[in-house]
Design a protein around this motif. Structure first.
Motif, PDB file in Angstrom:
ATOM      1  N   LYS A  31       0.896  -1.262   0.198  1.00  0.00           N
ATOM      2  CA  LYS A  31       0.141   0.164  -0.076  1.00  0.00           C
ATOM      3  C   LYS A  31       0.787   1.360   0.004  1.00  0.00           C
ATOM      4  CE  LYS A  31      -0.490   0.250   4.875  1.00  0.00           C
ATOM      5  NZ  LYS A  31      -1.466   0.391   6.249  1.00  0.00           N
ATOM      6  N   ILE A  32       0.097   2.310  -0.241  1.00  0.00           N
ATOM      7  CA  ILE A  32       0.920   3.727  -0.223  1.00  0.00           C
ATOM      8  C   ILE A  32       0.444   4.219   1.403  1.00  0.00           C
ATOM      9  CG2 ILE A  32       0.682   6.213  -0.889  1.00  0.00           C
ATOM     10  CD1 ILE A  32       0.219   5.081  -3.756  1.00  0.00           C
ATOM     11  N   ALA A  33       1.414   4.075   2.236  1.00  0.00           N
ATOM     12  CA  ALA A  33       1.268   4.613   3.521  1.00  0.00           C
ATOM     13  C   ALA A  33       1.167   5.935   3.769  1.00  0.00           C
ATOM     14  CB  ALA A  33       2.633   3.997   4.422  1.00  0.00           C
ATOM     15  N   ALA A  34       1.784   6.866   2.893  1.00  0.00           N
ATOM     16  CA  ALA A  34       1.741   8.388   3.033  1.00  0.00           C
ATOM     17  C   ALA A  34       1.860   9.030   1.802  1.00  0.00           C
ATOM     18  CB  ALA A  34       2.748   9.007   4.007  1.00  0.00           C
ATOM     19  N   THR A  35       1.007  10.253   1.660  1.00  0.00           N
ATOM     20  CA  THR A  35       1.367  10.939   0.121  1.00  0.00           C
ATOM     21  C   THR A  35       1.606  12.248   0.710  1.00  0.00           C
ATOM     22  OG1 THR A  35      -0.237   9.419  -0.854  1.00  0.00           O
ATOM     23  CG2 THR A  35       0.352  11.549  -1.801  1.00  0.00           C
ATOM     24  N   ASP A  36       2.783  12.758   0.369  1.00  0.00           N
ATOM     25  CA  ASP A  36       2.941  14.253   0.318  1.00  0.00           C
ATOM     26  C   ASP A  36       2.915  14.958  -0.863  1.00  0.00           C
ATOM     27  OD1 ASP A  36       3.580  13.602   3.054  1.00  0.00           O
ATOM     28  OD2 ASP A  36       5.665  12.986   2.319  1.00  0.00           O
ATOM     29  N   LEU A 321      -3.157   1.157  -6.186  1.00  0.00           N
ATOM     30  CA  LEU A 321      -2.831   1.607  -4.941  1.00  0.00           C
ATOM     31  C   LEU A 321      -3.446   2.930  -4.684  1.00  0.00           C
ATOM     32  CD1 LEU A 321       1.060   0.687  -5.113  1.00  0.00           C
ATOM     33  CD2 LEU A 321      -0.766  -0.430  -3.863  1.00  0.00           C
ATOM     34  N   SER A 322      -3.677   3.692  -5.696  1.00  0.00           N
ATOM     35  CA  SER A 322      -4.407   5.076  -5.593  1.00  0.00           C
ATOM     36  C   SER A 322      -5.410   5.377  -6.725  1.00  0.00           C
ATOM     37  CB  SER A 322      -3.293   5.955  -5.557  1.00  0.00           C
ATOM     38  OG  SER A 322      -3.773   7.435  -5.704  1.00  0.00           O
ATOM     39  N   ASP A 323      -6.247   6.248  -6.610  1.00  0.00           N
ATOM     40  CA  ASP A 323      -7.102   6.558  -7.584  1.00  0.00           C
ATOM     41  C   ASP A 323      -6.868   7.869  -8.262  1.00  0.00           C
ATOM     42  OD1 ASP A 323      -9.040   4.586  -7.130  1.00  0.00           O
ATOM     43  OD2 ASP A 323      -9.880   5.468  -5.472  1.00  0.00           O
ATOM     44  N   ALA A 324      -5.519   8.320  -8.048  1.00  0.00           N
ATOM     45  CA  ALA A 324      -5.029   9.650  -8.629  1.00  0.00           C
ATOM     46  C   ALA A 324      -4.879   9.286 -10.106  1.00  0.00           C
ATOM     47  CB  ALA A 324      -3.770   9.868  -7.889  1.00  0.00           C
ATOM     48  N   THR A 325      -5.754  10.140 -10.970  1.00  0.00           N
ATOM     49  CA  THR A 325      -5.494   9.800 -12.512  1.00  0.00           C
ATOM     50  C   THR A 325      -4.840  11.065 -13.176  1.00  0.00           C
ATOM     51  OG1 THR A 325      -7.945  10.958 -12.493  1.00  0.00           O
ATOM     52  CG2 THR A 325      -7.878   8.516 -12.330  1.00  0.00           C
ATOM     53  N   ASN A 326      -4.402  12.103 -12.280  1.00  0.00           N
ATOM     54  CA  ASN A 326      -3.884  13.196 -12.846  1.00  0.00           C
ATOM     55  C   ASN A 326      -2.199  13.172 -12.911  1.00  0.00           C
ATOM     56  OD1 ASN A 326      -3.523  13.063  -9.987  1.00  0.00           O
ATOM     57  ND2 ASN A 326      -3.451  15.527  -9.909  1.00  0.00           N
ATOM     58  N   LEU A 327      -1.762  11.845 -12.727  1.00  0.00           N
ATOM     59  CA  LEU A 327      -0.266  11.663 -12.731  1.00  0.00           C
ATOM     60  C   LEU A 327       0.310  11.223 -14.183  1.00  0.00           C
ATOM     61  CD1 LEU A 327       0.247  10.265  -9.228  1.00  0.00           C
ATOM     62  CD2 LEU A 327       0.501  12.549  -9.967  1.00  0.00           C
ATOM     63  N   GLN A 343      -0.624  16.614 -13.830  1.00  0.00           N
ATOM     64  CA  GLN A 343      -1.404  17.928 -13.829  1.00  0.00           C
ATOM     65  C   GLN A 343      -1.689  18.423 -12.594  1.00  0.00           C
ATOM     66  OE1 GLN A 343      -2.093  18.738 -17.074  1.00  0.00           O
ATOM     67  NE2 GLN A 343      -1.333  16.681 -17.616  1.00  0.00           N
ATOM     68  N   LYS A 344      -0.849  19.820 -12.315  1.00  0.00           N
ATOM     69  CA  LYS A 344      -0.802  20.611 -11.050  1.00  0.00           C
ATOM     70  C   LYS A 344      -0.186  20.224  -9.899  1.00  0.00           C
ATOM     71  CE  LYS A 344      -5.911  21.840 -12.488  1.00  0.00           C
ATOM     72  NZ  LYS A 344      -7.244  22.008 -11.674  1.00  0.00           N
ATOM     73  N   VAL A 345       0.490  19.241  -9.898  1.00  0.00           N
ATOM     74  CA  VAL A 345       1.064  18.400  -8.745  1.00  0.00           C
ATOM     75  C   VAL A 345       2.528  17.676  -8.891  1.00  0.00           C
ATOM     76  CG1 VAL A 345      -0.989  18.207  -7.427  1.00  0.00           C
ATOM     77  CG2 VAL A 345      -0.250  16.270  -8.544  1.00  0.00           C
ATOM     78  N   ILE A 346       3.083  17.792  -7.975  1.00  0.00           N
ATOM     79  CA  ILE A 346       4.357  16.915  -7.676  1.00  0.00           C
ATOM     80  C   ILE A 346       4.133  16.207  -6.509  1.00  0.00           C
ATOM     81  CG2 ILE A 346       6.832  16.158  -7.462  1.00  0.00           C
ATOM     82  CD1 ILE A 346       7.593  18.633  -9.144  1.00  0.00           C
ATOM     83  N   VAL A 347       4.128  14.751  -6.385  1.00  0.00           N
ATOM     84  CA  VAL A 347       3.733  14.042  -5.105  1.00  0.00           C
ATOM     85  C   VAL A 347       4.689  13.132  -4.796  1.00  0.00           C
ATOM     86  CG1 VAL A 347       1.205  14.266  -5.268  1.00  0.00           C
ATOM     87  CG2 VAL A 347       2.020  12.237  -6.127  1.00  0.00           C
ATOM     88  N   ARG A 348       4.861  12.566  -3.518  1.00  0.00           N
ATOM     89  CA  ARG A 348       5.750  11.708  -3.053  1.00  0.00           C
ATOM     90  C   ARG A 348       4.885  10.572  -2.152  1.00  0.00           C
ATOM     91  NH1 ARG A 348      10.478  13.712   0.641  1.00  0.00           N
ATOM     92  NH2 ARG A 348       8.637  14.751   1.816  1.00  0.00           N
ATOM     93  N   PHE A 349       4.927   9.523  -2.749  1.00  0.00           N
ATOM     94  CA  PHE A 349       4.420   8.422  -2.050  1.00  0.00           C
ATOM     95  C   PHE A 349       5.602   7.483  -1.390  1.00  0.00           C
ATOM     96  CE2 PHE A 349       1.640   8.235  -6.388  1.00  0.00           C
ATOM     97  CZ  PHE A 349       0.574   9.008  -5.775  1.00  0.00           C
ATOM     98  N   LYS A 350       5.108   7.129  -0.161  1.00  0.00           N
ATOM     99  CA  LYS A 350       5.687   6.397   0.662  1.00  0.00           C
ATOM    100  C   LYS A 350       5.031   4.996   0.611  1.00  0.00           C
ATOM    101  CE  LYS A 350       9.286   8.977   2.513  1.00  0.00           C
ATOM    102  NZ  LYS A 350      10.598   8.383   2.321  1.00  0.00           N
ATOM    103  N   LEU A 351       6.134   4.082   0.334  1.00  0.00           N
ATOM    104  CA  LEU A 351       5.369   2.587   0.320  1.00  0.00           C
ATOM    105  C   LEU A 351       5.543   1.901   1.326  1.00  0.00           C
ATOM    106  CD1 LEU A 351       6.721   2.098  -3.619  1.00  0.00           C
ATOM    107  CD2 LEU A 351       4.516   3.212  -2.784  1.00  0.00           C
ATOM    108  N   GLU A 352       4.602   0.918   1.754  1.00  0.00           N
ATOM    109  CA  GLU A 352       4.653   0.037   2.781  1.00  0.00           C
ATOM    110  C   GLU A 352       4.079  -1.303   2.563  1.00  0.00           C
ATOM    111  OE1 GLU A 352       2.190   0.070   6.693  1.00  0.00           O
ATOM    112  OE2 GLU A 352       3.614   1.627   6.795  1.00  0.00           O
TER     113      GLU A 352
END
Length: 352
Positions: A31-36, A321-327, A343-352
């Motif tokens: 899973k994705i434990a955290a999203t920043d 792992l995520s419903d994010a469709t803008n990456l 689109q609009k973002v840069i994110v960091r996924f921490k995996l666990e």
């Protein structure tokens, strides 16, 4: 004759058993434990990322480029313009001391930027109706390559041998001819894959193939693939190689993003042959795919218009792992950290 029969049969059985051996796949994370959110800008669209230690560099639309810090330090953003033109940067690459960004469409503008952000220089320009560059990578600190859509019957290839200070365009002599309707997609800066001296370039469209060079682009071979193709928006959009033999390519039909058949292919012989995997499973349209570091060539991570997916068994089975469709694109910062942008973002996924 009978005395010889048993050893021969035993040999056949032994060989058959060896062929039947299956690699043991292990789940690296579930899973994705955290999203920043590292960057949020409602006007930005990013398709090129490059990880440089504690920084993630990006090239974007509107002439925008810069880095976000992965260590809580100050971010940097800049704008590279040409007269009044604000280019759309989709290709990005780096050496030890510089980052390079290259836009799509004409005129092509390739900028060399010092990593402290203080120095920017245009090192290559090209104009023409069919000019459209898709991807750029470096072999080492001196030698680099960029590719674009076909001109004069072959892919557009430019190279550098002096650390990106000057670039030369290859003519079609020695380059394989493209098929009618064959081009490439500037989806995620992952059309070119480099491992040592070996280079793979993937195409898409009405014909979707793999162009392969074992000598840094001096000579080329072309291999057919089993991915869906035949339409202008079909074929390979992204590829990655774990090593010199295990590779994966994904894409599909951009106009039918839910279609998850014929859009995921695997090679275990360096790209010479490809098999379709994960039919009816996992993501539809794939914008970017990367192997999970340290996964022995079994872990795959994708982003696209259906969300974020992970496979632990070379694309046979998938977990959303995520419903994010803008990456649009992704890079691993380490085995359990993914940097993704779109689109609009840069994110960091921490995996666990």
């Amino acid at each position: 004759m009978k005395k010889l029969l048993y050893p021969v049969l035993f040999g056949v059985l032994f060989i058959s058993c060896k062929k039947a051996e299956v690699t043991e796949f292990k789940l690296a994370f579930s899973k994705i434990a955290a999203t920043d959110t590292l960057l949020k800008d409602d006007s930005i669209s990013i398709r090129g990322l490059a990880i440089d230690g504690s920084k993630a560099w990006y090239g974007a639309n509107g002439g925008k480029y810069g880095w976000v810090s992965l260590a809580g330090e100050t971010d940097f953003n800049g704008v590279a313009a040409h007269d009044t033109l604000l280019p759309e940067f989709r290709a990005i690459a780096q050496t030890k001391s510089h980052v390079f960004i290259l836009n799509v469409a004409s005129p092509a503008l390739l900028f060399k930027i010092s990593k402290d952000g203080k120095f920017t220089k245009t090192v290559y320009t090209e104009s023409g109706e069919k000019v459209f560059y898709d991807c750029m990578k470096f072999y080492n600190d001196m030698e680099g390559i960029a590719m674009g859509d076909p001109q004069n019957g072959c892919l557009s290839i430019i190279t550098t041998k002096d650390g990106g200070e000057t670039w030369q365009k290859r003519d079609c002599t020695g380059l394989p001819p493209v098929a009618e309707g064959e081009a490439a997609f500037a989806a995620s800066n992952t059309n070119i894959i480099i491992r040592g001296d070996k280079t793979w370039i993937v195409s898409g469209g009405k014909k979707s193939r793999v162009f392969y060079s074992e000598d840094k682009g001096k000579t080329w071979e072309v291999f057919d693939t089993s991915i869906i193709q035949g339409g202008e928006m079909t074929g390979i959009f992204s590829a990655d190689f774990y090593d010199e033999t295990i590779g994966f390519a994904g894409g599909g039909n951009y106009e039918k993003p839910e279609l998850n058949t014929g859009n995921k292919i695997l090679t275990t012989d360096g790209g010479k042959t490809w098999e379709t995997v994960g039919e009816g499973k996992g993501p539809g349209y794939i914008s970017c795919v990367q192997f999970v570091p340290g996964s022995n060539g079994s872990g795959l991570f994708t982003v696209g218009r259906n969300g974020v997916f992970y496979s632990y068994d070379r694309g046979v089975n998938w977990k959303k792992l995520s419903d994010a469709t803008n990456l649009n694109t992704l890079q691993f910062a380490d085995e359990k950290t993914v940097i993704a942008a779109g689109q609009k973002v840069i994110v960091r996924f921490k995996l666990e």
